[in-house]
Design a protein around this motif. Structure first.
Motif: not given
Length: 332
Positions: A66-67, A93-97, A107-108, A121-122
């Protein structure tokens, strides 16, 4: 950089093709104030650096965290770039996951416990994209408020026993973005934050320690968020930072370590919060920022003599935004 390295860097401390970033015209540094020493900064090359980073599709595919998503998109916007619909959708989509069942962010995706740092950061990235409704906002608020301690501070994650200044700043900043600062006890939180004030006028990461740029920025911003930044505290911060190497008024020769662009950004951020950017020697500060520019790829290094990194490029651009050389991105 391994995924583990990305996770560690995030917890301590925040698609396609050439069309991933579309320029809105030649990016220009504003002419107000004294000229930059390195007047030939090629910000179009910096946009190319950001675009190339956003096209990474190997084992460390963008966004790595997210950062890193925020660093890239904020810097792109500040330089006059536009995020393509494809890249925007990819990041959202990445941040939703990354949002865990407890409402916080990891962090992931699916990696480790939720923590206030990736949560901030998200939310910052989604705010920049105008996409906060893509996540479960009530659950995110519930996660953040669950970390509040009885003394007004916040923990970094559910399993931690102790609150800290860093975790409190990240929690408050995320709650502000989510429109939920009314869930905070401002009096208790202000008392907790004030306990970190150091004798020299700045703030320390722990009570009784010496002041640091990071702690001073986080404390000042947090006090402002809860409506408790009083004139006396603001004046003390300004006096303290005016004597810092990052004010541009203290010359080299008395330091045993190299200056860091992240600390420069923190000092400028704190001075902006107290309304005292007038105390810095802008020519010297801009000379330092410009000295970290690497012409080979358009990015910025973290310290003199080092190569470029995504975080240091973000911090350099954040310095130019604070100084009024570049516009602050909407929503950022």
């Amino acid at each position: 950089m391994t995924r583990r390295m990305v996770m560690v860097s995030v917890i301590v401390v925040w698609i396609g093709a050439l069309a991933a970033v579309v320029r809105l015209g030649p990016p220009r540094l504003r002419a107000s104030g004294p000229p930059l020493t390195a007047a030939a900064l090629d910000t179009s090359k910096t946009l190319d650096y950001l675009a190339g980073w956003a096209r990474r599709d190997r084992w460390d595919a963008f966004p790595e965290s997210p950062s890193f998503a925020f660093y890239n998109l904020y810097t792109t916007r500040a330089l006059g770039g536009s995020v393509s619909p494809e890249l925007r959708a990819q990041v959202i989509e990445y941040l939703r996951r990354c949002q865990a069942p407890d409402g916080g962010f990891t962090a992931a995706p699916g990696t480790g416990p939720s923590h206030v740092v990736p949560t901030l950061y998200a939310t910052r990235t989604l705010g920049l994209l105008g996409a906060l409704d893509a996540i479960d906002r009530p659950r995110a608020v519930a996660f953040l408020t669950s970390l509040a301690g009885k003394d007004g501070g916040f923990r970094g994650r559910a399993a931690e026993a102790d609150v800290s200044l860093g975790a409190t700043y990240h929690a408050l900043a995320a709650l502000e973005i989510l429109g939920a600062l009314d869930r905070v006890d401002p009096r208790r939180t202000a008392t907790f934050l004030s306990s970190h004030r150091a004798a020299e006028g700045g703030f320390a990461l722990r009570p009784g320690m010496i002041a640091s740029p990071a702690a001073t920025f986080m404390a000042v911003r947090s006090l402002k968020l809860v409506g408790a930044l009083d004139p006396e505290t603001a004046a003390g911060v300004a006096r303290h930072l005016s004597g810092s190497r990052y004010s541009g008024k203290v010359r080299d020769g008395k330091f045993t370590s190299l200056p860091e662009i992240e600390e420069e950004a923190q000092v400028l951020g704190a001075l902006a919060e107290v309304g005292r950017l007038d105390i810095v020697d802008r020519a010297e500060v801009e000379r330092f920022v410009a000295s970290l520019y690497v012409a080979e790829n358009g990015g910025f290094g973290p310290q003199p003599g080092l190569g470029t990194t995504p975080p240091s490029t973000f911090h350099a651009i954040a310095c130019l935004v604070a100084l009024g050389r570049l516009p602050a991105p909407a929503g950022g």
